[in-house]
Write an enzyme that holds these catalytic residues in place. Sequence first.
Site, mmCIF file in Angstrom:
data_model
loop_
_atom_site.group_PDB
_atom_site.id
_atom_site.type_symbol
_atom_site.label_atom_id
_atom_site.label_comp_id
_atom_site.label_asym_id
_atom_site.label_seq_id
_atom_site.Cartn_x
_atom_site.Cartn_y
_atom_site.Cartn_z
ATOM 1 N N HIS A 1 76.310 -56.678 -27.936
ATOM 2 C CA HIS A 1 76.193 -56.194 -29.306
ATOM 3 C C HIS A 1 77.233 -55.126 -29.620
ATOM 4 C CE1 HIS A 1 74.128 -55.387 -33.085
ATOM 5 N NE2 HIS A 1 74.190 -54.096 -32.808
ATOM 6 N N TYR B 1 81.407 -56.587 -27.953
ATOM 7 C CA TYR B 1 82.013 -57.853 -28.376
ATOM 8 C C TYR B 1 82.781 -58.512 -27.221
ATOM 9 C CZ TYR B 1 80.899 -56.437 -33.146
ATOM 10 O OH TYR B 1 80.230 -56.062 -34.282
ATOM 11 N N HIS C 1 70.392 -57.701 -37.885
ATOM 12 C CA HIS C 1 69.252 -57.057 -37.211
ATOM 13 C C HIS C 1 68.223 -58.142 -36.943
ATOM 14 C CE1 HIS C 1 67.565 -52.797 -36.600
ATOM 15 N NE2 HIS C 1 68.738 -52.872 -36.025
ATOM 16 N N GLU D 1 67.759 -45.061 -30.090
ATOM 17 C CA GLU D 1 68.375 -45.473 -31.351
ATOM 18 C C GLU D 1 67.542 -44.985 -32.540
ATOM 19 O OE1 GLU D 1 69.265 -49.657 -31.179
ATOM 20 O OE2 GLU D 1 70.446 -49.417 -29.346
#
Length: 751
Positions: free
Chosen positions: A54, A57, A103, A321
Site C-alpha cells: 500500500h 508500490y 479504502h 493510523e
Amino acid sequence: MIDTVEQARTSGKIDQPYEALGLAADEYQRIRKILRRRPTSCELAIYSVMWSEHCSYKSSKVHLRRFSENAPPSSALLVGPGENAGVVDVGDGWAVTFKIESHNHPSYVEPYQGAATGVGGIVRDILTMGARPVAVMDSLRFGRIDDPDTARVLPGVVAGIGGYGNCLGLPNIGGETAFDASYAGNPLVNALCVGVLRADAIKLAQAHGVGNKVVLFGSHTGGDGIGGASVLASATFDLASEQKRPSVQVGDPFTEKVLIECCLEIFAADLVVGIQDLGAAGLSCATTELAAAGTGGMDVQLDLVPLRNANLTPEEILMSESQERMMAVVTPANLAAFLAVCAKWDVTATVIGEVTDTGRLRMTWYDELIVDLPPKTAANEGPVYNRPIARPIEQDVVVRNDGAELPRPRRGDQFRSTVLRLAASANLADKSWVTDQYDRYVRGNTVLAQPENAGMIRVSDDATTGIALALDANGRYAWLDPYAGAQLALAEAYRNVAVTGARPLAVTNCLNFGAPEDPGVMWQFSEAVRGLADGCRELGTPVTGGNVSFYNQTGMSTIQPTPVVGVLGVIDDVAKRIRHAFHTDGAGLYLLGETRDEFGGSEWMQIEHRYLGGHPPAVDFAAEQLLAKVLGEASRARLVDSAHDLSEGGLAQALVESCVRNGVGARITLPDGADPFVLLFSETTARAIVAVPHTEQARFVALCEEHGQAQARIGVTDMLSTELTVEDLFAIPIDELRAAWAGTLPAHLGV
C-alpha cells in the site's frame, strides 16, 4: 535499545516477527544489510509499513513509470505524481489539486468507519498541498444488489461517506455506484477530494532547514488503526487471515474540520517550511517521507507524542493510523506564531523533534535510542518487484465468444420491455438512495451535482471560473480487455466532463486489482496502465497522481479489474454550463457521433442474458476530442439546452435519464435504414444526445459541419407529452419509466 527481532523470536511468541509484519525473508535480510546490524523492533515496524504494498508500490512502480515517461506536455501541470496530490493551473492565479485513493478493505471490515476515514484521509492529502478542500466524490462497487452482504456493507459505507463529508461541510458532487458478484466480500470504496488554492501558495512535504522544529498537531495518538490501511490493503482476505486483521481507524470529522481551518490560517501566515498528513503508516510515514524529501535528517523524541492511551508501546505509536493528525516543519522564528494559531483553534500541537543534517532518522524513547536509519531507504528505496506477467489462456475464449447468437428484440413490445428492464437494473437505476444522504450544495459553490454527467463547482465565491469532475470505470470492459477497459474508463470520464461544456485538463486514477503474485492479475494491471498512459498521451491530459489497490480478492476469488479514472476540466463561465436533462419544449434532439454494433461487455448482455464476452467498444480518442471541442464551443455560444453522454445502456438509457429528471417527454424518429436495436442499445463511444433550441438549430448544425462532427436530428422534446415515444416501436409513460428507474435501490435497501 529495546528488544531486537531475534530477542522477540526467542521469546517463543512467534517464529519470525518480520513475517508477522508482512515482510519477506529477503526483505528482512536487506534491512539488515542497510543497517549493518539487526533492526530494533521499532525499525522493523517502520520498514514493514513503509515497504508494504500500500505504501511502497513495490509491485506497481515498474509499470507506473509509464505515466511520467509517456506524459503529454501540459503547461497547466504545476505538481505531478510523487506529492500528496497533483496540482493544475486553472487560470486567473487559481490552481486546483485533486486525487483519489482507496479504502476498500477497511470498508469491508467496518463499513462506516472504513468509508468515513477514507474520506478524511483524502481530504488531508488535499489540505497538505496548501489548498482548501472544496468538494468530494466517490466511486463505489459492491456485490450483487440482492446479496445479503451488500445489504450489510452498502448502507454503512454510504452513511460513513455522508457522515464524515457532511460534518466537514464538503459537498459530494458526483461519482458512481455499481454492482457485480465479483465484488462480494471485497467492495471498492474509492474517495476523491478536490481543493482550491492560489497557484503561488503550494505546500510540499519536505523537511528542510537544519534546526527547524518538527511539530505534531491535531488529535492524540491512539490504538485504533494500528497497521490499518497499510496492512489491510496489502494482503488477501481469507479465513486464515481473519484474526490478523488490525482495527480500522476511527474518524472524528468535527476534529478534522477544526484542523482544516487551523491549517488554512497557518498557510495564510506562511508559517511552515513543509507539511505532511498522517495517513497510512502514521508517524512512520510522516517522519520518513518528510526527512527523505528534505535536508535528509531528523531527530524525534517519540515519548513526547501526545497519547490517548498511555500504555501504547513505541512500535504501536509508530504504526498507529489514528486520524486527524498532521506534521509540520517550522522555523524557530515562526514557532511561537504557529503554536498560537493552534491554541486559537484548540488544536494540540507538540514539538517532537528537529531537522538535522545527519542523513539519519533517529528516534529516542525516554533518552534510549530506538531508531537510527537512513530515511530514504524506508521512504523511497524499498523493494521493487517486476512480477511475472502472463496473459490468461482463457482470455482468447472469452473474447471469441461475442454473444452474436443471443436473441435481440425485434418487436415493439420487446423493445419496450428491454428499455424498462435496463432502466431498472442495479447499475443503471437511480442512485438517489445513495446521493440523497450526501449534502451536494453546502458552501454554495456547487453548480452541477448528481445525477448530472459531472460535478461542477465555482473555484471561489466571486469567480465565474468553474471546475468539472467525473469518475468512471467499467470492470466488465476491463475484464474482457484491460488495455481497452482502462481507455474506456478514461474516455467516458473525459466525455462526461466535456458534455458539461468544460475543457478536460488532467487525470487521477485508482487502480483496483487482485493479488500481484498472480501473473494473470499482473497482466491485467500492466495492460491497464499501458492503456491509460497511451490514452492520456493522446488526449493531452496528464496523470497528476493516484493510487494502486492490490489484493482485492477473497481467497482465490478476484474482483473484476477496475481502473477508476477521474478527469478534471475547467470552464470559464459556470453560467454557460450544460445540464444533462431535457428542460425546454420543442428542442431538436441531435445524436452526435457514429453508432456501431458493439455489445461486448454491455449492460444489455448482462441484464438480458447474464452474459459476458466479446470485445468491448472501440475507443476513438480523436472522436472524443472532436466531440469535446464541439460541445465546448456550443456551450460558450449558448447553442444547446442539454447534453447527455452515451455510455452504459446506450441511447435508450440516456433518453430515459433525460426525460425523467424534469418530466419532459420526447418523440424519437430513428433514421431510415437504421437497426433500431443497435441505435438504441449499442455502447459505442464518443457519442452524446443534445437538445438544441429551435432558434439555434441552424447554427448548431453549421458548427458540427464546420468541424466534421457527425450529427443526426432524431427527435424533439415535448413538455406537453407524458411519454417517451420511439415512432413505430413503443411509447412509455414517463411515470412508468420513473417508477422502474427509481424503485430498484429502495426496494432492496429500504426507503
